[in-house]
Design an enzyme around this catalytic site. Structure first.
Site, PDB file in Angstrom:
ATOM      1  N   ASP B  26       0.968  -1.126   0.307  1.00 21.94           N
ATOM      2  CA  ASP B  26       0.406   0.232   0.070  1.00 21.94           C
ATOM      3  C   ASP B  26       0.861   1.374   0.571  1.00 21.94           C
ATOM      4  OD1 ASP B  26       1.263   0.729   2.754  1.00 21.94           O
ATOM      5  OD2 ASP B  26      -0.942  -0.529   3.188  1.00 21.94           O
ATOM      6  N   PRO B  69     -12.735 -23.331 -11.004  1.00 21.08           N
ATOM      7  CA  PRO B  69     -13.541 -21.664  -9.918  1.00 21.08           C
ATOM      8  C   PRO B  69     -13.327 -21.657  -8.315  1.00 21.08           C
ATOM      9  CG  PRO B  69     -15.365 -22.057 -10.818  1.00 21.08           C
ATOM     10  CD  PRO B  69     -14.214 -23.345 -11.565  1.00 21.08           C
ATOM     11  N   ILE B  70     -12.537 -20.405  -8.043  1.00 27.78           N
ATOM     12  CA  ILE B  70     -12.564 -19.902  -6.780  1.00 27.78           C
ATOM     13  C   ILE B  70     -14.103 -19.266  -6.446  1.00 27.78           C
ATOM     14  CG2 ILE B  70     -11.334 -18.639  -4.724  1.00 27.78           C
ATOM     15  CD1 ILE B  70      -8.926 -19.146  -6.542  1.00 27.78           C
ATOM     16  N   LYS B  99     -17.888 -32.109  -4.624  1.00 24.83           N
ATOM     17  CA  LYS B  99     -17.824 -31.545  -5.853  1.00 24.83           C
ATOM     18  C   LYS B  99     -16.969 -29.872  -5.406  1.00 24.83           C
ATOM     19  CE  LYS B  99     -22.424 -32.035  -7.447  1.00 24.83           C
ATOM     20  NZ  LYS B  99     -23.720 -31.818  -7.938  1.00 24.83           N
TER      21      LYS B  99
END
Lengths: 147, 147, 147, 147
Positions: B26, B69-70, B99
């Site tokens: 940052d 996918p996440i 799953k």
């Protein structure tokens, strides 16, 4: 290139803005040079939209069989910008060639005309085989409008 | 889930490292929380490779008709890390469901065992229709090895 | 926490938008889960500004001796979004505690009310010594307005 | 510049590698040009370390009163690279001037010598007042070693 307009023109400048976000700076709070290139791509997207070209159908267009990858980019970073600042980007088409075109970017602060950063990006038209090809007519036409 | 091993296990921890890079912080020089999630994905890629799964054929596999996918991620950021530091990441499979499966990540400094950050990521198996489906056998087998 | 309003409220929702940019997706054209967290930070910045708090004086404020690091974040990614799409973000203060507060984010498509993604982020007030401290009065007041 | 070595040299090439990560590509799976500039910065960091210069004390050094911002960068992207590939980066000092120096980068695939991309980055020495100043002796010495 008789079909193309001359490279100099007095209008055709596209204006957009970008806010320096939290993750855009280096560890010292100054905009990371990499972020400027990201801002340039954003300016290209806005420029294309202003000419009626949807970016998601322009950088790669499977049905028309072309892509427009960025093959060269350059930037000069003159003054530091900081987190939270608003940058105004002026985007122009610097050059249109038969198979490529070049964007020019200038970054200015929210007020005033001090040039903070400048850059260019060259896009080349390729076919499905990744070989250079002539720019699609409608792309050339859209880019040349308003110049 | 009789086919799956129990969720607790004493081995099966994968170790990888990441260096805090220039654009990861940052504006105050502290690692941006978003960067930790990027590091987590990198840890997943290294974990998959250590189990013989090529990431570029695992997150999406057209020929076998699945994607991973996440669908959920969580992180807690306990101590600040700074530009230039080396972070050690310990990655585990926290849970394997029919799953879906869940990774757990722990971030430690270059030396010592102070927990800097921790997180989880859940991946769900989907078919070409984006509907959840059973995890491919070979994926489940690879993930369950060494647990 | 008698000074704080209850956690539920019918107004106080802040609306902002984000365009999915070229570098925000995974290799398959779907928004990378990490990008959602970056969008969340952007939503926080816009939320703070809408409450009269300049982000660059709020996340770290040397003169007032406080910082507001993000110490926890969570996201669930329900439907894929793609390059070029406009996402609408609804941001709320979910909870205000004496030393911390929690944002809640909901992502919606340009039209319609299908929840694409949701998330939370917890910010803790710290002093110059990085120890948790009471939220500055003016921060609590600004966050609690309009709830 | 009599004190500087000539710009051409046969040794002094630094080798590093970078793996194309999940968030580094465009929506079509090709490395985003912006990512190459990020890889270049990483190559600079590794180069500096190989010369005994800690990056976190070199890009900005408060106690010695200097900074080394990147003031110019250029890249040409010749062949597409894809998610999961390993790129080999060769980094050289192309030029050392009294107040600045220029890195040159070449990107090659994991095997073979096809030039995938090339670039340069110019760093200028500045003082606490952001004005250009002479490069610190020890920096010039470290950069000139092994050429």
């Amino acid at each position: 290139m008789p079909a193309q307009p001359p490279a100099t023109f007095s209008n055709g400048v596209h204006h957009t803005e970008v806010r320096v976000r939290f993750g855009d700076t280096d560890p010292y709070g100054i905009v990371y040079f990499v972020s400027y290139f990201r801002y340039c791509h954003r300016a290209i997207e806005e420029f294309l939209k202003s000419r009626g070209l949807a970016p998601e159908e322009t950088f790669k267009n499977v049905s028309e069989g072309f892509g427009l990858p960025i093959v060269e980019a350059w930037g000069r970073f003159r003054r530091p910008s900081r987190y939270g600042e608003l940058l105004r980007i002026e985007t122009r088409i610097q050059e249109v060639r038969p198979k490529a075109f070049v964007f020019r970017f200038e970054f200015y602060p929210e007020t005033g005309r001090e040039l903070l950063a400048e850059g260019t990006a060259t896009l080349v038209a390729i076919g499905a085989d990744w070989q250079a090809r002539k720019l699609p007519e409608r792309i050339t036409a859209a880019l040349s409008r308003g110049r």
